[in-house]
Enzyme design. Structure first.
Site, PDB file in Angstrom:
ATOM      1  N   THR A   1       0.806  -1.217   0.000  1.00 45.02           N
ATOM      2  CA  THR A   1       0.000   0.000   0.000  1.00 45.02           C
ATOM      3  C   THR A   1       0.836   1.263   0.000  1.00 45.02           C
ATOM      4  OG1 THR A   1      -1.640  -1.245   1.270  1.00 45.02           O
ATOM      5  CG2 THR A   1      -1.966   1.101   1.125  1.00 45.02           C
TER       6      THR A   1
ATOM      7  N   THR B   1       1.734  -4.111   4.446  1.00 44.31           N
ATOM      8  CA  THR B   1       1.679  -4.289   5.897  1.00 44.31           C
ATOM      9  C   THR B   1       1.163  -5.659   6.333  1.00 44.31           C
ATOM     10  OG1 THR B   1      -0.528  -3.272   5.992  1.00 44.31           O
ATOM     11  CG2 THR B   1       1.380  -1.820   6.309  1.00 44.31           C
ATOM     12  N   ASP B   2       0.369  -6.334   5.504  1.00 39.77           N
ATOM     13  CA  ASP B   2      -0.290  -7.557   5.965  1.00 39.77           C
ATOM     14  C   ASP B   2       0.691  -8.642   6.397  1.00 39.77           C
ATOM     15  OD1 ASP B   2      -2.692  -6.359   5.544  1.00 39.77           O
ATOM     16  OD2 ASP B   2      -3.332  -7.640   3.888  1.00 39.77           O
TER      17      ASP B   2
ATOM     18  N   LYS C   1       1.209  -6.872  13.241  1.00 37.90           N
ATOM     19  CA  LYS C   1       0.094  -6.022  12.834  1.00 37.90           C
ATOM     20  C   LYS C   1      -1.115  -6.408  13.670  1.00 37.90           C
ATOM     21  CE  LYS C   1      -2.560  -4.452   8.837  1.00 37.90           C
ATOM     22  NZ  LYS C   1      -2.720  -4.448   7.363  1.00 37.90           N
TER      23      LYS C   1
END
Length: 440
Positions: free
Chosen positions: A104, A180-181, A258
């Protein structure tokens, strides 16, 4: 068959990017909007006209509610971005390589589907945040352009080799733009694969895509670049420390996770404190003094990795069939996310014994995330120990998965696997449980 929005745009001569004034009827009121015409989403019903307001947000206006529309300015063809082999360099600044992998932080909205897709090259990303050129001389390199859900161990190896290559060629630090995942997995993998680390390796991403007004991409990248020229020779994740644009936190790569689907401060250090707070203006406040310091020496890559490793979550009603399936399919290691202190149903223990007898390494973590596995408290835990389960202290399940794959890349001897899993290589095991780190 044409959709209503397509017919409307054709009838009024509208093109994507045109600046328009739209009068919308809302009961007895008339509301006026000005903005740029956006491409209709391919998968939408086509009942609305989408325009981007000058504040950066998009709104959809029902075609049937539009009372009038005026084209204020036709769209101009966007100038093509020129790319140069060598970006501007300033004497006296440190040097940082930015490795682009997608995600992202390097994405735009796909107006065909309305989804976020990886789009920017590493060079575009650097040009989009010019502030980083006042921090360091930037060398961007695009390794691949994927969303992080498509990350694989083979990509971890490529990232590790490219990072080491940069660090061993006199770069002062490396920044890795990453989705980020699965950033926590990659951070853990690099923590084990990069040996004798003498300079910072910083993973950075964003929760909001780069073309959104609420994007955290720019500040995260600025703070990541600050940490890349800092004294901390660690693999770190640098992301927002709170929801507002104040500071970022630098988390150790083996202790970070996360913890929220959409918050900008989604990343947390689990069972540990972050390495530092870092502000965009360059202020760095170290929160601990045991971080690895910048030094001399060549960074080595140890990328041996066994991919036949799985994570198995324990839940009410789980049966041994899942574990037996993994053993029968030739998996070499299984990380169990046990309940509480690290438990499985008692009727699963015979299957675990069979797995260990077949040379499969079975490791235990806790799905609680916080706290430490302890198999000596209850009888179930003691039976698991007797069956050959390796308790993974306070390691995160994701970190234990990555570490087990790395360990099995070096040995399949279960005694040696146990020794290596219980050896603290990259700060993945804390020596004692800190009570001040819970939900912080």
């Amino acid at each position: 068959m044409k959709r209503k929005v397509d017919e409307f745009m054709e009838r009024h001569g509208l093109g994507v990017g045109d600046l328009v004034r739209v009068v919308k009827r809302e009961g007895d009121e008339r509301i006026t909007f000005e903005g740029l015409v956006m491409p209709p989403y391919e998968l939408s019903p086509g009942e609305t006209l989408t325009i981007k307001l000058d504040n950066g947000y998009n709104i959809g206006i029902l075609i049937d509610a539009i009372e009038g529309i005026e084209i204020l300015e036709k769209a101009k063809e966007a100038p093509k971005m020129e790319f140069r082999e060598v970006l501007p360099r300033k004497e006296g600044l440190p040097s940082v390589t930015i490795l682009g992998t997608g995600g992202t932080i390097a994405s735009r909205i796909d107006y065909k589907t309305g989804a976020v897709h990886a789009a920017f090259t590493a060079e575009e990303l650097a040009k989009a945040v010019p502030e980083i050129f006042d921090i360091a001389n930037i060398t961007p390199k695009l390794l691949f352009n994927i969303m992080s859900e498509d990350m694989k161990p083979e990509y971890w190896k490529k990232i590790a080799h490219e990072a080491a290559k940069a660090l061993n060629s006199d770069e002062d630090g490396v920044v890795i733009a990453h989705g980020t995942d699965t950033m926590g997995y990659t951070a853990a993998a690099l923590s084990f694969m990069l040996r004798n680390l003498t300079k910072p390796v910083v993973l950075v991403g964003s929760q909001r895509s780069s073309d959104r007004p609420s994007s955290d991409a720019a500040m995260n990248l600025i703070c990541a670049t600050r940490m890349a020229v800092s004294d901390a020779a660690e693999v770190m994740v640098v992301m927002h420390g709170e929801t507002s644009d104040t500071y970022c936190l630098a988390h150790r790569g083996t202790k970070v996770r996360k913890m929220h689907t959409s918050r900008r401060d989604t990343f947390r250090s689990i069972n540990d404190v972050p390495i530092a707070k870092v502000w965009p203006d360059g202020k760095i406040e170290y929160l601990r003094d045991d971080y690895r310091k910048r030094g001399e020496g060549e960074v080595e890559v140890d990328d041996k990795f066994e991919e036949k490793v799985a994570i198995l979550k324990i839940y009410p009603g789980v049966t041994s069939e899942l574990l037996e399936f993994l053993v029968d399919r030739g998996y070499k290691g299984i990380v169990i996310e046990g309940t509480g202190l690290g438990h499985t149903p008692n009727d699963m223990i015979p299957a675990i014994e069979r797995a260990v007898e077949n040379g499969v390494a079975v490791c235990m973590t806790s799905q609680c995330l916080y706290g430490r596995v302890n198999l000596n408290v209850y009888s179930t835990g003691r039976r698991l120990l007797k069956a050959g389960v390796i308790p993974c202290e306070d390691m995160l399940p994701e970190t234990a998965y990555v570490k087990l794959g790395w360990v099995l890349g070096h040995t399949d001897d279960l005694k040696e696997v146990r020794r290596m899993m219980l050896t603290n290589y990259a700060g993945e095991i804390t020596p004692y449980t800190r009570f001040d780190t819970f939900l912080r």
